[in-house]
Design an enzyme around this catalytic site. Sequence first.
Site, PDB file in Angstrom:
ATOM      1  N   ASP A   1       0.824  -1.214   0.000  1.00 42.38           N
ATOM      2  CA  ASP A   1       0.000   0.000   0.000  1.00 42.38           C
ATOM      3  C   ASP A   1       0.854   1.257   0.000  1.00 42.38           C
ATOM      4  OD1 ASP A   1       0.744  -0.605   2.721  1.00 42.38           O
ATOM      5  OD2 ASP A   1      -0.713   0.874   3.406  1.00 42.38           O
TER       6      ASP A   1
ATOM      7  N   GLU B   1       0.084  -1.266   5.587  1.00 42.43           N
ATOM      8  CA  GLU B   1       1.110  -0.819   6.533  1.00 42.43           C
ATOM      9  C   GLU B   1       0.949   0.651   6.865  1.00 42.43           C
ATOM     10  OE1 GLU B   1       5.160   0.868   7.661  1.00 42.43           O
ATOM     11  OE2 GLU B   1       3.788   1.415   6.035  1.00 42.43           O
TER      12      GLU B   1
END
Length: 410
Positions: A81, A176
């Site tokens: 991400d 994350e």
Amino acid sequence: MKEEIIERFTTYVKVDTQSDESVDTCPSTPGQLTLGNMLVDELKSIGMQDAAIDENGYVMATLPSNTEKDVPTIGFLAHVDTATDFTGKNVNPQIIESYDGKDIVLNEQLQVTLSPDQFPELSGYKGHTLITTDGTTLLGADNKAGIAEIMTAMDYLIKHPEIKHGTIRVAFTPDEEIGRGPHKFDVKRFNASFAYTVDGGPLGELEYESFNAAAAKITIKGNNVHPGTAKGKMINSAKIAMKLNSLLPADEAPEYTEGYEGFYHLLSIQGDVEETKLHYIIRDFDKENFQNRKETMKRAVEELQNEYGQDRILLDMNDQYYNMREKIEPVIEIVNIAKQAMENLGIEPKISPIRGGTDGSQLSYMGLPTPNIFTGGENFHGKFEYISVDNMVKAVNVIVEIAKQFEAQA
């Protein structure tokens, strides 16, 4: 190797994988699954074993040992991400060959320029191949550079069986950037003794200390009355919010702190007379100072509760992650091996605390000690983000060298 890395990295960044804190699913956005499935296909194509993605978007794969020695299984991780701070949609990477040390016009129409005057470290990349944004998005080097580097390192080891290594596990994780990366990570299934996140910044970064972290969400309920008849009746929640912020140390904010200094950071404030919501993050390296900061926040809220009423100001505070140093120091040899790997390649290790967190912060407390190594990127989370391909190659070499060192020292 440079062309391979450029090809991989520029492919990955074009997939929109920005995470979304407001969504409870894992992963929080469909683009992360899209990239995850692409990575599984690529892992299989280069010859990795057991490559798969689970229902939560965690990608794992194995490079089997090619030595008779009993070598600890090590892992390398990166996250798919990108940050919520700036758009990651329609990323259009720009490749600057042999950077001349001058201003880089990222977007002429929008007058966005990446300049050594504003970012002095840029001057140190003269002669490097750089990848930048087009001035309208972030780049996504955090952390797609890490993915490209791990993938390229595994590809290199497979193509060079003369390099002896133990079993290597690879994982690419979702979410994350919103603090959930390890929440559904199966440490037992990953089955590594130690791991490294490839999620750092400039060349040589090696980190095994992170913040202790907490989030505080405060809801203030006011009482809206027509201002013409408001005397003695109106309670302005926005003004109470201002008062709350004034009760926290003004000089202990991110813009005034560095090194081992902690802070209170007002991430967002939304509201009006009737209701205001504040979202803070609290950070400190020292456990005692961390507890003191949380107590300061509680006292500020309690002071206003005493003034305006218990039910008008609500505090929801929770810990997010802890300083991984406590879990890594007992196995400090994993830091020393990474340090030795860099030195063997002529790279000066820069050991410093992470003024943030990585997946390793939580994984270390889940039984998988996980320090962090550099990717080569700069200016993460914004339109001025860029990365040196030359230093990406060096990150690949460090991953390979770490694998070699574990085998050599077994």
